[in-house]
Scaffold this motif. Structure first.
Motif, PDB file in Angstrom:
ATOM      1  N   ASN A  24       0.806  -1.214   0.000  1.00  0.00           N
ATOM      2  CA  ASN A  24       0.000   0.000   0.000  1.00  0.00           C
ATOM      3  C   ASN A  24       0.841   1.268   0.000  1.00  0.00           C
ATOM      4  O   ASN A  24       0.305   2.360  -0.196  1.00  0.00           O
ATOM      5  CB  ASN A  24      -0.947  -0.010   1.202  1.00  0.00           C
ATOM      6  CG  ASN A  24      -2.043  -1.014   1.024  1.00  0.00           C
ATOM      7  OD1 ASN A  24      -2.972  -0.788   0.270  1.00  0.00           O
ATOM      8  ND2 ASN A  24      -1.932  -2.156   1.683  1.00  0.00           N
ATOM      9  N   TYR A  57      -0.497  -3.482   5.245  1.00  0.00           N
ATOM     10  CA  TYR A  57      -1.832  -3.255   5.801  1.00  0.00           C
ATOM     11  C   TYR A  57      -2.493  -2.075   5.112  1.00  0.00           C
ATOM     12  O   TYR A  57      -1.886  -1.028   4.942  1.00  0.00           O
ATOM     13  CB  TYR A  57      -1.755  -2.977   7.306  1.00  0.00           C
ATOM     14  CG  TYR A  57      -1.580  -4.217   8.145  1.00  0.00           C
ATOM     15  CD1 TYR A  57      -2.649  -5.078   8.361  1.00  0.00           C
ATOM     16  CD2 TYR A  57      -0.365  -4.525   8.716  1.00  0.00           C
ATOM     17  CE1 TYR A  57      -2.506  -6.223   9.119  1.00  0.00           C
ATOM     18  CE2 TYR A  57      -0.203  -5.676   9.481  1.00  0.00           C
ATOM     19  CZ  TYR A  57      -1.279  -6.508   9.675  1.00  0.00           C
ATOM     20  OH  TYR A  57      -1.133  -7.636  10.418  1.00  0.00           O
ATOM     21  N   ASN A  58      -3.768  -2.240   4.737  1.00  0.00           N
ATOM     22  CA  ASN A  58      -4.509  -1.119   4.174  1.00  0.00           C
ATOM     23  C   ASN A  58      -5.258  -0.392   5.293  1.00  0.00           C
ATOM     24  O   ASN A  58      -5.084  -0.716   6.468  1.00  0.00           O
ATOM     25  CB  ASN A  58      -5.444  -1.575   3.043  1.00  0.00           C
ATOM     26  CG  ASN A  58      -6.532  -2.521   3.506  1.00  0.00           C
ATOM     27  OD1 ASN A  58      -6.858  -2.605   4.685  1.00  0.00           O
ATOM     28  ND2 ASN A  58      -7.113  -3.246   2.553  1.00  0.00           N
ATOM     29  N   SER A  59      -6.099   0.560   4.937  1.00  0.00           N
ATOM     30  CA  SER A  59      -6.802   1.374   5.939  1.00  0.00           C
ATOM     31  C   SER A  59      -7.788   0.554   6.778  1.00  0.00           C
ATOM     32  O   SER A  59      -8.198   0.983   7.845  1.00  0.00           O
ATOM     33  CB  SER A  59      -7.525   2.535   5.264  1.00  0.00           C
ATOM     34  OG  SER A  59      -8.466   2.049   4.321  1.00  0.00           O
ATOM     35  N   SER A  60      -8.147  -0.634   6.303  1.00  0.00           N
ATOM     36  CA  SER A  60      -9.039  -1.530   7.059  1.00  0.00           C
ATOM     37  C   SER A  60      -8.260  -2.582   7.830  1.00  0.00           C
ATOM     38  O   SER A  60      -8.845  -3.556   8.303  1.00  0.00           O
ATOM     39  CB  SER A  60     -10.007  -2.225   6.105  1.00  0.00           C
ATOM     40  OG  SER A  60     -10.772  -1.282   5.398  1.00  0.00           O
ATOM     41  N   ASN A  61      -6.928  -2.405   7.936  1.00  0.00           N
ATOM     42  CA  ASN A  61      -6.048  -3.373   8.600  1.00  0.00           C
ATOM     43  C   ASN A  61      -6.133  -4.761   7.965  1.00  0.00           C
ATOM     44  O   ASN A  61      -6.128  -5.781   8.650  1.00  0.00           O
ATOM     45  CB  ASN A  61      -6.337  -3.444  10.105  1.00  0.00           C
ATOM     46  CG  ASN A  61      -5.782  -2.245  10.822  1.00  0.00           C
ATOM     47  OD1 ASN A  61      -4.761  -1.693  10.435  1.00  0.00           O
ATOM     48  ND2 ASN A  61      -6.460  -1.821  11.861  1.00  0.00           N
ATOM     49  N   THR A  62      -6.233  -4.773   6.653  1.00  0.00           N
ATOM     50  CA  THR A  62      -6.300  -6.010   5.879  1.00  0.00           C
ATOM     51  C   THR A  62      -5.064  -6.101   4.990  1.00  0.00           C
ATOM     52  O   THR A  62      -4.612  -5.107   4.438  1.00  0.00           O
ATOM     53  CB  THR A  62      -7.565  -6.015   4.987  1.00  0.00           C
ATOM     54  OG1 THR A  62      -8.709  -5.832   5.821  1.00  0.00           O
ATOM     55  CG2 THR A  62      -7.695  -7.306   4.223  1.00  0.00           C
TER      56      THR A  62
END
Length: 72
Positions: A24, A57-62
């Motif tokens: 990311n 990790y993206n903004s959704s912690n995924t």
């Protein structure tokens, strides 16, 4: 750890199988593991443990991962 078990109808000696994780920070898929020695139609595993995961990790912690093989 990221773990994948599967097979391909194309030998990985001809077309490598790649385990990739989306970065990311750089906005590209990073290859974190590969398989280049398996014949077609044989089960095999791809796995990796990434120690520094901040960029994945993206903004959704995924964390997004894919198994990719470019067959030509």
């Amino acid at each position: 750890p990221i773990f994948w078990k599967g097979r391909s109808t194309e030998a990985t000696t001809v077309s490598p199988m790649l385990l990739q994780v989306y970065n990311n920070n750089t906005l590209v898929w990073d290859t974190v593991a590969s398989e280049t020695r398996k014949p077609a139609d044989v089960d095999f595993n791809l796995s990796v443990t990434i120690t520094s995961v901040t960029n994945y990790y993206n903004s959704s912690n995924t964390v997004l991962a894919r198994v990719y093989q470019q067959v030509v």
